[in-house]
Structure formats: C-alpha cells, structure tokens
Scaffold this motif. Structure first.
Motif, short mmCIF file in Angstrom:
data_model
loop_
_atom_site.label_atom_id
_atom_site.label_comp_id
_atom_site.label_asym_id
_atom_site.label_seq_id
_atom_site.Cartn_x
_atom_site.Cartn_y
_atom_site.Cartn_z
N GLN A 112 -18.98 16.17 17.74
CA GLN A 112 -20.01 15.51 18.23
C GLN A 112 -19.49 14.12 18.70
O GLN A 112 -18.68 13.54 18.28
CB GLN A 112 -20.88 15.12 16.98
CG GLN A 112 -22.30 14.47 17.65
CD GLN A 112 -23.11 14.48 16.41
OE1 GLN A 112 -22.90 14.63 15.21
NE2 GLN A 112 -24.61 13.82 16.64
N SER A 116 -19.71 10.35 19.43
CA SER A 116 -20.08 9.41 18.41
C SER A 116 -21.26 8.59 19.12
O SER A 116 -21.43 8.54 20.40
CB SER A 116 -18.99 8.36 18.23
OG SER A 116 -18.78 7.83 19.68
N ASN A 117 -22.23 8.52 18.34
CA ASN A 117 -23.55 7.54 18.64
C ASN A 117 -24.44 8.52 19.70
O ASN A 117 -25.05 7.84 20.40
CB ASN A 117 -23.26 6.37 19.04
CG ASN A 117 -22.50 5.50 18.20
OD1 ASN A 117 -22.88 5.52 16.94
ND2 ASN A 117 -21.77 4.53 18.72
N SER A 118 -24.35 9.95 19.50
CA SER A 118 -25.31 10.74 20.22
C SER A 118 -25.18 12.01 19.90
O SER A 118 -24.78 12.19 18.92
CB SER A 118 -24.45 10.73 21.85
OG SER A 118 -23.81 11.90 22.00
N ASN A 119 -26.06 12.81 20.45
CA ASN A 119 -26.18 14.24 20.12
C ASN A 119 -25.74 15.10 20.60
O ASN A 119 -25.95 16.55 21.02
CB ASN A 119 -27.83 14.66 20.06
CG ASN A 119 -28.52 13.91 18.89
OD1 ASN A 119 -27.76 13.61 17.75
ND2 ASN A 119 -29.79 13.54 18.86
N PHE A 147 -22.40 17.36 22.14
CA PHE A 147 -21.11 18.17 21.35
C PHE A 147 -20.24 18.61 22.61
O PHE A 147 -20.59 19.04 23.61
CB PHE A 147 -21.43 19.28 20.54
CG PHE A 147 -22.28 18.81 19.25
CD1 PHE A 147 -21.58 18.72 18.11
CD2 PHE A 147 -23.59 18.52 19.29
CE1 PHE A 147 -22.39 18.50 16.87
CE2 PHE A 147 -24.23 18.49 18.08
CZ PHE A 147 -23.65 18.26 16.94
#
Length: 81
Positions: free
Chosen positions: A48, A50-53, A55
């Motif tokens: 993932q 970082s700081n988001s959705n 991948f």
C-alpha cells in the motif's frame, strides 16, 4: 480506601500504553511475515502506498525481507523499553 489501593495494583500490572501498542504491532508483523513466507512463488504481492488507498505490485521476496527487518527492529525497540 481499599478501592484506591486496588486501582494502583491494577495500574502496575498493566503495560504502559506505548509498550502495549508496540506488542500489538509486533504480533501483526509476525502474521504478515508468516503469510508472506507461506505464499507460493508465483503469487502476486501488493504493497500500500503510504497515506493513501493505492496498492502497487511488489516483489514477494523483497517485501518479505523488508517485513522481517521491520519485525526485528520492533523487537529490539520493545527490549529497549
């Protein structure tokens, strides 16, 4: 008065919040390492952003190595506390 003494005993028996949180994260990291270790070689692994959705496709062996290093670091931090 006895209830205050009892409360103090309970507080001494519990781990500090930071140590408890680190122990929880170590357990999670152990599960991640075990899951990655047991994957078949041809399985895809995503990490993932970082700081988001979002991948991204990642190399399984590289991800496993990174997770093991993170686990070792967390264990060392817990011992230092």
């Amino acid at each position: 008065m006895s209830s205050k003494a009892h409360d103090n005993e309970d507080a001494c028996d519990k781990q500090p919040p930071l140590k408890e949180e680190l122990s929880r994260k170590i357990k999670e990291q152990k599960v991640i390492v075990d899951e990655l270790s047991n994957l078949r070689k041809n399985r895809k692994v995503y990490i993932q952003q970082s700081n988001s959705n979002i991948f991204f496709l990642a190399d399984r062996s590289q991800t496993l190595g990174t997770c093991k290093k993170d686990l070792d670091y967390m264990k060392k931090e817990l011992q230092d506390m």
